[in-house]
Design an enzyme around this catalytic site. Structure first.
Site, short mmCIF file in Angstrom:
data_model
loop_
_atom_site.label_atom_id
_atom_site.label_comp_id
_atom_site.label_asym_id
_atom_site.label_seq_id
_atom_site.Cartn_x
_atom_site.Cartn_y
_atom_site.Cartn_z
CG ASP A 8 -9.81 0.32 -6.09
OD1 ASP A 8 -9.79 0.91 -5.21
OD2 ASP A 8 -8.76 -0.29 -6.62
CG HIS A 9 -12.16 -3.05 -4.21
ND1 HIS A 9 -11.67 -3.04 -5.34
CD2 HIS A 9 -11.40 -3.92 -3.27
CE1 HIS A 9 -10.66 -3.68 -5.34
NE2 HIS A 9 -10.44 -4.18 -4.26
CB CYS A 65 -6.85 2.55 -6.11
SG CYS A 65 -5.12 2.75 -6.39
CB THR A 67 -1.05 1.75 -3.43
OG1 THR A 67 -1.58 1.38 -4.79
CG2 THR A 67 -1.13 0.48 -2.16
N GLY A 68 -3.07 3.87 -4.75
CA GLY A 68 -2.96 5.10 -5.89
C GLY A 68 -1.90 4.66 -7.06
CB ILE A 69 0.72 2.10 -7.55
CG1 ILE A 69 1.52 2.48 -6.18
CG2 ILE A 69 1.52 1.62 -8.34
CD1 ILE A 69 2.07 1.44 -5.23
CG MET A 71 -6.70 4.68 -8.95
SD MET A 71 -7.92 4.35 -10.18
CE MET A 71 -9.43 3.90 -9.23
CG HIS A 98 7.66 22.77 -11.14
ND1 HIS A 98 8.76 22.47 -10.48
CD2 HIS A 98 7.41 24.01 -10.89
CE1 HIS A 98 9.39 23.56 -9.79
NE2 HIS A 98 8.42 24.48 -10.05
CG HIS A 134 8.70 24.42 -14.80
ND1 HIS A 134 9.34 23.09 -14.33
CD2 HIS A 134 9.01 25.49 -14.23
CE1 HIS A 134 9.92 23.59 -13.23
NE2 HIS A 134 9.93 24.93 -13.22
C1 RB5 Z 1 -7.05 -3.64 -4.51
O1 RB5 Z 1 -6.94 -4.40 -3.42
C2 RB5 Z 1 -5.67 -2.76 -4.73
O2 RB5 Z 1 -4.68 -3.66 -5.56
C3 RB5 Z 1 -5.82 -1.53 -5.44
O3 RB5 Z 1 -6.74 -0.55 -4.75
C4 RB5 Z 1 -4.73 -0.73 -5.78
O4 RB5 Z 1 -3.87 -0.25 -4.58
C5 RB5 Z 1 -3.73 -0.83 -6.85
O5 RB5 Z 1 -2.80 -0.25 -7.19
#
Ligand code: RB5
Length: 150
Positions: A8-9, A65, A67-69, A71, A98, A134
Site C-alpha cells: 500500500d502507500h 505496508c 507495519t505489515g500488520i 497485510m 517450520h 511440522h
Molecule cells: C497505512 O497508514 C497503514 O495503516 C498501513 O500501511 C498498515 O500499516 C496497516 O496495517
C-alpha cells in the site's frame, strides 16, 4: 520461482528496493500494486497477492505496508495462505522452515532497506523442512481452514 508482490502507500518506498533485488537475482515477479503514494486500502493488495499464490500463478508472496500488520491479518483470512509477519531474519527463515509460510508481510515503517532485503532473502531461499511434526502442524492449519472457511 515466481513471486507475487504488493504494497500500500505505506510500503511504496520499499517496493522498488524489492523489484531491483529480484531483478538482480533473475527472479521472476508479478507486481500487484499499488503504484503511487495516494492513500489506498492494504486489504486489496493483500487479497490480490494471496490469490495469485493460492491459484498457483505465483509460488510465494511478499506484502509491504506501514507495519505489515494489516497485510498479514488480511492475507491470513484467505484459504491456503500462511502469512508470516517477520521483521527479523531468523523468523523469516523459520516461518518457511517450520510453518511452510507462502506469504511474507513486512512494514516499511519498521525496517530499513538493508534488513528488509536480508529478511526477503531468508524467506525466499529457505525451503519447508518437511519434518513429520511440522508437516502435522501445517496439516492441522489446513484442517481448521477446511472446517471454518467456505
Ligand atoms: C497505512 O497508514 C497503514 O495503516 C498501513 O500501511 C498498515 O500499516 C496497516 O496495517
Amino acid at each position: 520461482m515466481k513471486i507475487a508482490i504488493g504494497c500500500d502507500h505505506g510500503g511504496i518506498n520499499l517496493k522498488p528496493v524489492l523489484t531491483k533485488y529480484l531483478e538482480g537475482k533473475g527472479i521472476e515477479y508479478k507486481d500487484f500494486g499499488t503504484y503511487g503514494t495516494e492513500s489506498v486500502d492494504y486489504n486489496d493488495y493483500a487479497v490480490a497477492v494471496s490469490e495469485a499464490v493460492v491459484s498457483g500463478e505465483c509460488d510465494l508472496g511478499i506484502l509491504i505496508c506501514g507495519t505489515g500488520i494489516g497485510m498479514s491479518i488480511m492475507a491470513n483470512k484467505i484459504k491456503g495462505i500462511r502469512c508470516g509477519h517477520c521483521h527479523d531474519v531468523f523468523s523469516a527463515k523459520m516461518t518457511r522452515e517450520h510453518n511452510d509460510a507462502n506469504v511474507l508481510a513486512l512494514g516499511e515503517r519498521v525496517v530499513g532497506p538493508g534488513l528488509f532485503l536480508e529478511i526477503v532473502e531468508a524467506f525466499i531461499s529457505t525451503p519447508f523442512c518437511g519434518q513429520e511434526r511440522h508437516a502435522r502442524r501445517v496439516a492441522k492449519i489446513k484442517d481448521l481452514e477446511n472446517k471454518n472457511f467456505k
